[in-house]
Design an enzyme around this catalytic site. Sequence first.
Site, PDB file in Angstrom:
ATOM      1  N   LEU A 501      48.906  46.851  34.012  1.00  0.00           N
ATOM      2  CA  LEU A 501      48.753  46.997  35.661  1.00  0.00           C
ATOM      3  C   LEU A 501      48.864  45.800  36.252  1.00  0.00           C
ATOM      4  O   LEU A 501      49.452  45.745  37.368  1.00  0.00           O
ATOM      5  CB  LEU A 501      47.371  47.589  35.849  1.00  0.00           C
ATOM      6  N   GLY A 502      48.658  44.765  35.838  1.00  0.00           N
ATOM      7  CA  GLY A 502      48.819  43.487  36.442  1.00  0.00           C
ATOM      8  C   GLY A 502      47.936  42.409  35.648  1.00  0.00           C
ATOM      9  O   GLY A 502      47.556  42.624  34.592  1.00  0.00           O
ATOM     10  N   GLY A 505      42.202  37.422  36.877  1.00  0.00           N
ATOM     11  CA  GLY A 505      42.147  36.016  37.039  1.00  0.00           C
ATOM     12  C   GLY A 505      42.089  35.349  35.445  1.00  0.00           C
ATOM     13  O   GLY A 505      42.383  34.456  35.144  1.00  0.00           O
ATOM     14  N   PHE A 506      41.673  36.098  34.504  1.00  0.00           N
ATOM     15  CA  PHE A 506      41.562  35.910  33.210  1.00  0.00           C
ATOM     16  C   PHE A 506      42.256  36.501  32.206  1.00  0.00           C
ATOM     17  O   PHE A 506      42.035  36.394  30.856  1.00  0.00           O
ATOM     18  CB  PHE A 506      39.860  35.710  32.672  1.00  0.00           C
ATOM     19  N   LYS A 523      40.411  45.322  30.989  1.00  0.00           N
ATOM     20  CA  LYS A 523      40.793  44.034  31.409  1.00  0.00           C
ATOM     21  C   LYS A 523      40.504  43.251  29.675  1.00  0.00           C
ATOM     22  O   LYS A 523      39.543  43.226  29.337  1.00  0.00           O
ATOM     23  CB  LYS A 523      39.729  43.484  32.454  1.00  0.00           C
ATOM     24  N   ASP A 620      35.421  34.836  45.014  1.00  0.00           N
ATOM     25  CA  ASP A 620      37.141  35.222  44.902  1.00  0.00           C
ATOM     26  C   ASP A 620      37.383  36.337  45.549  1.00  0.00           C
ATOM     27  O   ASP A 620      38.161  37.492  45.131  1.00  0.00           O
ATOM     28  CB  ASP A 620      37.499  35.357  43.339  1.00  0.00           C
TER      29      ASP A 620
END
Length: 806
Positions: A501-502, A505-506, A523, A620
């Site tokens: 999906l993308g 940050g990590f 994730k 963030d």
Amino acid sequence: MELDSVLVLLLVFSSSCLTLFASEEIIEVGKSITSNQKMVSAGGTFALGFFTPGNSTFSYLGIWYNTIPRQTVVWVANRESPIPQHSTAVFTIGDDGNLVLFDEKDKLIWSSNVSSTNSTIGALLDNGNLVLTHGESNILWQSFEHPTDTFLPEMKIGYNRKTGKRIMINSWTSNEDPRPGNFSFGIDPEGRPRFYIFKQNSIHFRFDDTYEYLGGNLRGTAWYLSIVSQNDEVYLTYGHIKGWITLRVFVDPAGHLQVLSWTQYANKWKFIFQVPQTLCDIYAQCGPFGSCGGLTSELCMCLTGFKPKFSTDWDNGKWTDGCVRKVALGCDGKDRFLKYENMKLPDHTISFGHMSVHECETQCIRNCSCSAYAYLNSTCLIWFGDLLDLGRNYSNGRVLNVRVHGSEPITHGGSGYSAHRQKNFIARIVSAICAILVLISFILFISKRRLRRQGWKNGTKALIRSVSSLYSVEKSDIKLLQYNLQKIREATNDFHGENKLGEGGFGPVFKGFLAEVGDIAIKRLSRRSSQGLEEFMNELKLIAKLQHKNLVSLLGCCVEGEEKILIYEYMSNCSLDKFLFDPSLKVSLNWGTRFGIIEGISQGMLYLHKYSRLKVIHRDLKASNILLDNEMIPKISDFGMARIFGTDQTQANTNRVVGTYGYMSPEYVVYGQFSEKSDVFSFGVLLLEILSGQRNSDFLMTEISASLLGWAWNKWKEGRILELIDPSVRETCDSNKATRCILVALLCVQEIPIDRPTMSDIVVMLSNETMLIPEPKEPAFRSSWQAPQLTDVSINEMTVTLPKPR
Ligand SMILES: *[C@@H]1O[C@H](CO)[C@@H](O)[C@H](O)[C@H]1NC(C)=O
Ligand SMILES: *[C@@H]1O[C@H](CO)[C@@H](O)[C@H](O)[C@H]1NC(C)=O
Ligand SMILES: *[C@@H]1O[C@H](CO)[C@@H](O)[C@H](O)[C@H]1NC(C)=O
Ligand SMILES: *[C@@H]1O[C@H](CO)[C@@H](O)[C@H](O)[C@H]1NC(C)=O
Ligand SMILES: *[C@@H]1O[C@H](CO)[C@@H](O)[C@H](O)[C@H]1NC(C)=O
Ligand SMILES: *[C@@H]1O[C@H](CO)[C@@H](O)[C@H](O)[C@H]1NC(C)=O
Ligand SMILES: *[C@@H]1O[C@H](CO)[C@@H](O)[C@H](O)[C@H]1NC(C)=O
């Protein structure tokens, strides 16, 4: 505007500003500098004079920061011919027009040594460059072309194709001795745009992808970095937008390229990063065909089908001779390739351009000296001869196909060579011990955090409690499921690219499907990120305790071996930025939806700051971290950087400023201070983006204004506030509400934290039509930190971004 001025500086610093010299910063015939006298640059930033490093018994002519109380020398003239202490030397313009240094006996110690000319002037520029000029613009000599150990902003480290001259920085011998040391930082000897740290004449460290490496670390600061390739020269340069932070980039005597920043309040240089960091960063640590990785006993492994060249040396940890083939290549068309994933690709590749994978493989098979190929972004990369400086299990690693004799069995990700069984056995014991150590440090890590937060005095008790709490996550009020890796692999088709999906940050985020829950978002923390575990645990612990309609909810996690995975509810409408900044999709965000999103985010933030059991600073907040469900209800996500505050704590400092450019408040960027008010600042920027449909970071690219905030402020001052509203909803918006939103946004981005409202003020101001809103002052938009991520920006048409494969 800011960017323009940098550009101008970049273009001009070698030419025209000489007319601006005042007398203190120039040296001319008849003027001299001696003992305690110094020359100060026009803006007062740098000084030139004599100094004695540490306890040394010699003194030197050098340049240092005039503004920094702790004397930090950036350039030394006579690094090889020191002046004995207590003896005086004189710096002046010599009879031959050169900058010269004489000792007590009028003996020449140092000279700029250019072929003689008369009527020259020496000047110290405000960027730290000492120049010798003839007339107004004719630079005969400059210290930027003869640097010592420091890479100053606007300096060029590179190669002049016409003169063949390379400019490098070179370490001191020790902290007290500026004689040339063993380490230099510079460009490839043949002038290809690759950068290395050299140890004498051999490579010590390779910037795997210079631009990304350095640029990535500068991201989120007021700095840019570019590699410029022109007809005559190729070089690396960097710079900043004036006045804010002083960075110090230098090679230390031990061979690290260090980046420090000056912190005024602490009165010291703060460490930002350095390379090389790990043993595997050292160039060709494992020799030809050896791959470096891991921290355990087997730092170096031979690729499959290879064996150590000298096995005794190898077993004793002397790896530099590397490995050789067990069976020579057949070159009969029967050789095959073993596929390695997550590799740091070896040095010295040749790009064969665009072609199919099959053609790429054929190219390699065709030539007997070809030893590997990689296929990146439809580009064929080929290596001939030895494969040097290979790394394995590398995050951001690539697939490398290594050629072996046809008799070699096919394996994937080829396992390593082991000397014999006994060694295997030892290795197993060692890794068991390591696993135990990791577990212990993990437990300590948890307990340390707990201790800090809850202030328990009794360490042992805390330890026991925290360990048991670790295992009882599931029992806690929110049910957090542990999933096994196999299941996750199935759910995502083994993390197939199509399901990606993308990139968070990590690490990457994948879409998956689990029969019991339906669609999920996964994730996966990238493996190399050293902060990974901390951020992971942070997010896990945090979000497991947070539950709010406007926060994304965590369904489970998976920790197995190296894998650290978080499983979230899946948001069918992706993230806010996808809609907001897309000309065709933004239309679907009508005024009502936008206002709903604004309210939702403010409620979510209020919960984080005030009503959750913890006080959480997100750090963030930005459009891409706002996810939208199928009803366009916003959900705040990505708690990897979030911090928990004690209930009465209002502010904290960090050494590691993380966040996203343009959303970060000035006090956070500059001093690393974060608080509720730094989140409020980000919220203000986000609010303006939602209202205007403009990305803050796009602004530097346009003529309109230096930033979204500046533009908004100007409109507000001119009383044309509704012109800020995105044209696609301007006609239909509720002008009363829109005005309130803009006022609130401007209040949120005030320069001084106290001037910004709290989230509870914001919620009230947004929802209560009659509440009076204070008038905003000029927001913090002039400052340097409003620059975009400069690594993503072309400074001008000369700038080239290195293609990823090299
Ligand atoms: C200088 O010498 C003193 C005393 O010998 C010592 O404490 C100090 O660390 C030295 N300074 C440096 C920079 O080495
Ligand atoms: C000046 O340069 C010449 C050659 O370019 C060299 O022979 C000489 O030693 C240099 N003098 C000084 C003082 O560095
Ligand atoms: C230096 O000065 C002399 C006499 O003053 C003049 O003849 C000569 O052309 C000058 N040289 C340069 C390079 O300017
Ligand atoms: C430089 O390297 C040489 C050889 O490796 C070593 O003998 C010398 O001590 C080193 N110099 C410094 C300043 O570290
Ligand atoms: C194989 O590649 C090397 C390196 O590019 C080249 O020097 C050599 O001529 C090639 N050999 C053949 C047969 O193409
Ligand atoms: C892949 O190649 C294309 C064409 O050269 C380029 O536009 C694109 O940016 C590349 N993508 C990556 C991820 O490097
Ligand atoms: C590292 O890669 C090797 C294969 O090269 C693999 O067997 C091993 O499991 C990996 N280790 C880690 C910690 O990922």
